[in-house]
Design an enzyme around this catalytic site. Structure first.
Site, short mmCIF file in Angstrom:
data_model
loop_
_atom_site.label_atom_id
_atom_site.label_comp_id
_atom_site.label_asym_id
_atom_site.label_seq_id
_atom_site.Cartn_x
_atom_site.Cartn_y
_atom_site.Cartn_z
N LYS A 27 0.83 -1.11 0.11
CA LYS A 27 0.10 -0.05 0.08
C LYS A 27 1.01 1.25 0.00
CE LYS A 27 -4.04 -2.18 2.20
NZ LYS A 27 -5.05 -2.36 3.37
N TYR A 82 -12.38 -1.85 -3.52
CA TYR A 82 -12.69 -1.87 -2.31
C TYR A 82 -14.39 -1.96 -2.25
CZ TYR A 82 -8.31 -2.55 0.12
OH TYR A 82 -6.85 -2.90 0.63
N PHE A 130 -15.09 3.53 7.36
CA PHE A 130 -13.75 3.98 6.94
C PHE A 130 -13.45 3.85 5.37
CE2 PHE A 130 -14.11 -0.48 8.00
CZ PHE A 130 -13.77 -1.20 6.69
N ARG A 183 -1.84 -14.30 3.79
CA ARG A 183 -2.48 -13.55 5.09
C ARG A 183 -1.72 -13.83 6.17
NH1 ARG A 183 -7.15 -10.82 3.58
NH2 ARG A 183 -8.00 -10.64 5.61
N THR A 241 -5.16 -7.26 10.54
CA THR A 241 -5.61 -6.24 9.92
C THR A 241 -5.01 -4.98 10.44
OG1 THR A 241 -7.52 -7.22 8.89
CG2 THR A 241 -7.40 -4.59 8.97
N ARG A 253 2.61 -6.57 8.96
CA ARG A 253 1.90 -5.35 9.48
C ARG A 253 2.56 -5.05 10.82
NH1 ARG A 253 -3.91 -7.43 7.11
NH2 ARG A 253 -4.09 -5.91 5.42
N ASN A 281 -1.91 0.39 6.84
CA ASN A 281 -1.53 -1.14 7.24
C ASN A 281 -0.86 -1.83 6.38
OD1 ASN A 281 -3.69 -1.73 5.66
ND2 ASN A 281 -4.69 -3.21 7.27
N HIS A 300 -2.08 -5.55 1.60
CA HIS A 300 -3.49 -6.09 1.19
C HIS A 300 -3.23 -7.47 0.68
CE1 HIS A 300 -7.09 -6.91 -0.64
NE2 HIS A 300 -6.56 -7.37 -1.67
N GLU A 306 -9.43 -10.03 -8.20
CA GLU A 306 -8.48 -9.35 -8.01
C GLU A 306 -7.22 -9.40 -8.87
OE1 GLU A 306 -9.52 -8.67 -3.26
OE2 GLU A 306 -7.67 -9.25 -3.92
P1 ATP Z 1 -7.10 -6.07 3.16
O1 ATP Z 1 -8.48 -6.22 2.55
O2 ATP Z 1 -6.47 -4.54 2.64
O3 ATP Z 1 -6.19 -7.22 2.82
P2 ATP Z 1 -7.96 -7.04 5.43
O4 ATP Z 1 -8.65 -8.05 4.81
O5 ATP Z 1 -7.15 -7.33 6.53
O6 ATP Z 1 -7.09 -6.05 4.49
P3 ATP Z 1 -10.30 -5.56 5.46
O7 ATP Z 1 -11.46 -5.86 6.63
O8 ATP Z 1 -10.81 -6.22 4.13
O9 ATP Z 1 -9.27 -6.00 6.17
O10 ATP Z 1 -10.66 -4.20 5.52
C1 ATP Z 1 -9.96 -3.63 4.31
C2 ATP Z 1 -8.87 -2.60 4.72
O11 ATP Z 1 -9.72 -1.34 5.08
C3 ATP Z 1 -7.97 -2.48 5.67
O12 ATP Z 1 -6.79 -3.38 5.50
C4 ATP Z 1 -7.69 -1.27 6.25
O13 ATP Z 1 -6.64 -0.51 5.33
C5 ATP Z 1 -8.90 -0.55 6.26
N1 ATP Z 1 -9.79 -0.79 7.33
C6 ATP Z 1 -10.31 -1.75 8.09
N2 ATP Z 1 -10.80 -1.56 9.10
C7 ATP Z 1 -10.74 -0.23 9.31
C8 ATP Z 1 -11.39 0.64 10.16
N3 ATP Z 1 -11.69 0.12 11.56
N4 ATP Z 1 -10.54 1.66 10.37
C9 ATP Z 1 -9.98 2.24 9.38
N5 ATP Z 1 -9.53 1.40 8.08
C10 ATP Z 1 -9.95 0.40 8.32
MG MG Z 2 -9.94 -7.69 2.99
#
Ligand code: ATP
Ligand code: MG
Length: 139
Positions: free
Chosen positions: A11, A51, A59, A87, A93, A104, A114, A117, A128
């Site tokens: 990212k 997304y 968020f 993962r 996350t 992370r 973070n 992805h 994707e």
């Molecule tokens: P990613 O999809 O980016 O790999 P993830 O699968 O671990 O991450 P998701 O639940 O899919 O987590 O959330 C997507 C992204 O949205 C997170 O990686 C983070 O950047 C952002 N995000 C998720 N939860 C929050 C939150 N509570 N506040 C701010 N940003 C968030």
């Molecule tokens: Mg995700």
């Protein structure tokens, strides 16, 4: 165990901090082969589409703004159970919950910023991967 492919992104925070090379090395050190890799900057429309599953979450706007603030690396990684393996290498996350040695834990600032992805299922990985790459890019 099955050989899978997954879509991985470094990212904008991690690219801007100069951590892309170290993160790619981390994937390779954990048995994930780089099948394709490109650096690009997402447009607002691309970030919103990527997304879209999070549209409406509190968020979402912040996430789209962050993902477009600078270049990202997108890569396809291949290995045994690559979706879960990747993962696991990324960690939780929220970096506060991420295990020691994960990307992370090492490189993320916050739950929003973070560092990386990873696809969350083989089905989403296929979608994707096609978002960034043509079949002829996968080597
Ligand atoms: P990613 O999809 O980016 O790999 P993830 O699968 O671990 O991450 P998701 O639940 O899919 O987590 O959330 C997507 C992204 O949205 C997170 O990686 C983070 O950047 C952002 N995000 C998720 N939860 C929050 C939150 N509570 N506040 C701010 N940003 C968030
Ligand atoms: Mg995700």
């Amino acid at each position: 165990m099955a050989i899978e492919r997954t879509l991985s992104m470094i990212k904008p925070d991690a690219v801007a901090a100069g951590n892309a090379g170290a993160i790619l090395q981390h994937f390779e050190d954990n048995g994930l082969r780089v099948v394709a890799c490109r650096k690009t900057q997402l447009t607002q429309a691309q970030a919103e589409a990527f997304y879209a599953v999070h549209a409406g979450r509190p968020f979402y706007g912040e996430l789209v703004e962050f993902m477009t603030e600078g270049p990202i690396f997108a890569q396809v990684l291949e290995g045994e159970n690559a979706v879960k393996a990747h993962r696991d290498v990324m960690g939780a996350t929220n970096p506060k919950d991420a295990a020691d040695g994960t990307i992370r834990k090492l490189y993320a600032e916050s739950i929003g910023r973070n560092a990386c992805h990873g696809s969350d299922s083989a089905e989403n990985a296929a979608i994707e991967i096609a978002f960034f790459f043509a079949a002829s890019d996968l080597l």
